[in-house]
Design a protein around this motif. Structure first.
Motif, PDB file in Angstrom:
ATOM      1  N   SER A  40       7.109 -47.994  18.506  1.00 58.65           N
ATOM      2  CA  SER A  40       6.459 -49.074  17.740  1.00 58.65           C
ATOM      3  C   SER A  40       6.897 -49.110  16.284  1.00 58.65           C
ATOM      4  N   ALA A  44       8.148 -52.395  14.279  1.00 58.42           N
ATOM      5  CA  ALA A  44       7.397 -52.945  13.139  1.00 58.42           C
ATOM      6  C   ALA A  44       8.292 -53.064  11.912  1.00 58.42           C
ATOM      7  N   ASN A  56       7.467 -56.051  17.449  1.00 56.81           N
ATOM      8  CA  ASN A  56       6.296 -55.194  17.595  1.00 56.81           C
ATOM      9  C   ASN A  56       5.293 -55.751  18.610  1.00 56.81           C
ATOM     10  N   SER A  60       4.275 -53.665  21.865  1.00 55.31           N
ATOM     11  CA  SER A  60       2.850 -53.394  22.087  1.00 55.31           C
ATOM     12  C   SER A  60       2.388 -53.921  23.438  1.00 55.31           C
TER      13      SER A  60
END
Length: 174
Positions: A40, A44, A56, A60
């Motif tokens: 992640s 990001a 992201n 996710s």
């Protein structure tokens, strides 16, 4: 005792993507948590660098189901039902609903010209949110303690001990 490398523990929940039955030891849960963080973080950073909200959310979404599944299996290892995973949410939703009603009551009082009623509504909503927030935080601490606790030794109602030698480990552990 079944031994695996860190990489195997990280990837095992992806192999057991939507398997909500059985048990997961601490190693499987925490190595997957680290794997999720390590995947992640670059996504990001890439989103921030490119000014997008693309990578992201995709990562996710891709990790959501295996994260829920490994969390449920971890609770099973402690001989607890997977429904405990919803406990913080079960505290948060009523808190927000009650706070919303209190705030709305204050807003209506303000529209009707009662400044004292408007202030009381906002104040009571803040108190409800604070109390609910403490309850959610307390439940999160309890869940963290559970996730750090060694699972039930031997077989429990959710299956065999994932740390014990199994006659055919691939049946239970991928």
């Amino acid at each position: 005792m079944i031994t695996r490398s860190a990489t195997e523990w990280m990837l095992l929940p992806l192999k057991r993507y939507a398997q909500f039955s059985g048990r997961s030891p601490r190693a499987e849960y925490w190595w997957f948590a680290l794997f999720s963080f390590l995947i992640s973080l670059p996504a990001a950073i890439l989103d921030v660098a490119l000014g997008l909200q693309l990578f992201n959310p995709i990562v996710s979404l891709g990790l959501l189901l295996p994260s829920i599944a490994v969390g449920v299996r971890r609770l099973h290892d402690l001989d607890r039902t997977g429904w405990w995973l919803l406990a913080p949410l079960a505290l948060l939703v009523p808190t927000l609903a009650i706070a919303g009603m209190a705030g709305a009551g204050g807003a209506i009082a303000g529209l009707l010209g009662s400044e004292a009623g408007a202030g009381a509504g906002v104040g009571s909503a803040a108190v409800v949110v604070a109390i609910g927030g403490v309850a959610v935080l307390a439940m999160a601490v309890v869940m963290l303690a559970w996730y750090c606790t060694r699972g039930t030794q031997g077989e429990n109602r959710f299956g065999p001990d994932p740390l014990a030698e199994a006659p055919n480990p691939t049946v239970y552990y991928g």
